[in-house]
Enzyme design. Structure first.
Site, PDB file in Angstrom:
ATOM      1  N   VAL A 239      -0.391  25.216  36.556  1.00  0.00           N
ATOM      2  CA  VAL A 239       0.130  24.247  37.525  1.00  0.00           C
ATOM      3  C   VAL A 239       0.549  25.048  38.751  1.00  0.00           C
ATOM      4  O   VAL A 239       1.211  26.087  38.629  1.00  0.00           O
ATOM      5  CB  VAL A 239       1.332  23.464  36.948  1.00  0.00           C
ATOM      6  CG1 VAL A 239       1.947  22.562  38.003  1.00  0.00           C
ATOM      7  CG2 VAL A 239       0.904  22.656  35.721  1.00  0.00           C
TER       8      VAL A 239
ATOM      9  N   LYS B  61       8.155  19.751  37.254  1.00  0.00           N
ATOM     10  CA  LYS B  61       7.992  18.299  37.389  1.00  0.00           C
ATOM     11  C   LYS B  61       7.443  17.689  36.106  1.00  0.00           C
ATOM     12  O   LYS B  61       7.106  16.507  36.080  1.00  0.00           O
ATOM     13  CB  LYS B  61       7.047  17.980  38.557  1.00  0.00           C
ATOM     14  CG  LYS B  61       7.566  18.429  39.909  1.00  0.00           C
ATOM     15  CD  LYS B  61       6.580  18.093  41.012  1.00  0.00           C
ATOM     16  CE  LYS B  61       7.111  18.540  42.378  1.00  0.00           C
ATOM     17  NZ  LYS B  61       6.169  18.199  43.465  1.00  0.00           N
ATOM     18  N   GLY B  62       7.304  18.512  35.065  1.00  0.00           N
ATOM     19  CA  GLY B  62       6.779  18.020  33.796  1.00  0.00           C
ATOM     20  C   GLY B  62       5.262  18.009  33.726  1.00  0.00           C
ATOM     21  O   GLY B  62       4.685  17.469  32.774  1.00  0.00           O
TER      22      GLY B  62
ATOM     23  N   GLY C   9       3.009  20.564  33.352  1.00  0.00           N
ATOM     24  CA  GLY C   9       2.453  21.369  32.259  1.00  0.00           C
ATOM     25  C   GLY C   9       2.576  20.639  30.936  1.00  0.00           C
ATOM     26  O   GLY C   9       1.639  20.595  30.134  1.00  0.00           O
TER      27      GLY C   9
ATOM     28  N   ASN D  68       5.002  37.153  29.904  1.00  0.00           N
ATOM     29  CA  ASN D  68       5.197  35.872  30.574  1.00  0.00           C
ATOM     30  C   ASN D  68       6.310  35.062  29.884  1.00  0.00           C
ATOM     31  O   ASN D  68       6.073  34.021  29.284  1.00  0.00           O
ATOM     32  CB  ASN D  68       3.875  35.102  30.602  1.00  0.00           C
ATOM     33  CG  ASN D  68       3.917  33.927  31.546  1.00  0.00           C
ATOM     34  OD1 ASN D  68       4.976  33.485  31.967  1.00  0.00           O
ATOM     35  ND2 ASN D  68       2.741  33.403  31.864  1.00  0.00           N
TER      36      ASN D  68
ATOM     37  N   TYR E 101       6.740  26.995  26.127  1.00  0.00           N
ATOM     38  CA  TYR E 101       5.932  26.639  24.956  1.00  0.00           C
ATOM     39  C   TYR E 101       6.799  26.457  23.721  1.00  0.00           C
ATOM     40  O   TYR E 101       6.603  25.516  22.939  1.00  0.00           O
ATOM     41  CB  TYR E 101       4.856  27.695  24.698  1.00  0.00           C
ATOM     42  CG  TYR E 101       3.824  27.805  25.804  1.00  0.00           C
ATOM     43  CD1 TYR E 101       3.373  26.682  26.484  1.00  0.00           C
ATOM     44  CD2 TYR E 101       3.297  29.034  26.161  1.00  0.00           C
ATOM     45  CE1 TYR E 101       2.430  26.784  27.495  1.00  0.00           C
ATOM     46  CE2 TYR E 101       2.350  29.149  27.169  1.00  0.00           C
ATOM     47  CZ  TYR E 101       1.927  28.017  27.831  1.00  0.00           C
ATOM     48  OH  TYR E 101       0.984  28.120  28.822  1.00  0.00           O
TER      49      TYR E 101
END
Length: 178
Positions: free
Chosen positions: A105, A112-113, A115, A142, A149
């Site tokens: 993204v 902003k949601g 992903g 990362n 995740y």
């Protein structure tokens, strides 16, 4: 108006390539990108264009193994996120699944949601095909992505080590028994 997630169409290729390059730059590997618009057009199975007379998506195949979801901005309809993926298979579960090759993204569109939206759509596809899992890899350094995740329920697979053969090594392996 909300952001929209849909399967990529051929006309999305310039935006997809731009996001691939942004991702590679973020991962400090921009010089490794070999993707071109022509290569993407020949290796991704696309949904029909809105101007197309057919409703059928292109089929995946050995030479066209990938699919791509795009997320478009509610402001201007621009592609601001991608989930490039392909189908895989679990021998132990005897079920199909999805391997997410890349999720990205744009920096300006994060938090902003988006992903999560892309991952939810992929999870829905796995559930719809009675699949066994959705999986992907993330670079060890990362941390922001790893935390994201884990926040959505993904688990690190510490017992597995990724392996790869490419470039000259692939050519050498292919001829190993010749």
């Amino acid at each position: 108006m909300a952001a929209t997630v849909r399967h990529a169409q051929r006309e999305d290729v310039p935006a997809i390539l731009s996001l691939i390059r942004e991702l590679a730059d973020y991962e400090h590997a921009l010089s490794s990108v070999e993707a071109t618009e022509a290569k993407l057009l020949s290796t991704i199975a696309f949904a029909p264009s809105s101007s197309s007379s057919t409703d059928a998506s292109e089929l995946t195949s050995p030479t066209k193994p990938a699919r791509c979801l795009v997320l478009t901005s509610p402001d201007d309809g621009a592609v601001v996120g991608i989930a490039l993926y392909f189908y895989n298979y679990s021998t132990w579960r005897a079920r199909p699944g999805i391997y997410l090759e890349d999720l990205y993204v744009k920096q300006s569109e994060r938090k902003k949601g988006y992903g999560k939206r892309l991952l939810v759509e992929l999870a829905k596809e796995v559930v719809a095909m009675q699949g066994g899992r959705l999986e992907w890899a993330v670079l060890k350094w990362n941390e922001p992505s790893i935390k994201f995740y884990e926040s959505i329920g993904a688990q690190m697979m510490n017992e597995w080590v990724g392996m790869r053969v490419d470039g000259d090594g692939l050519t050498k392996l292919a001829g190993l028994l010749d």
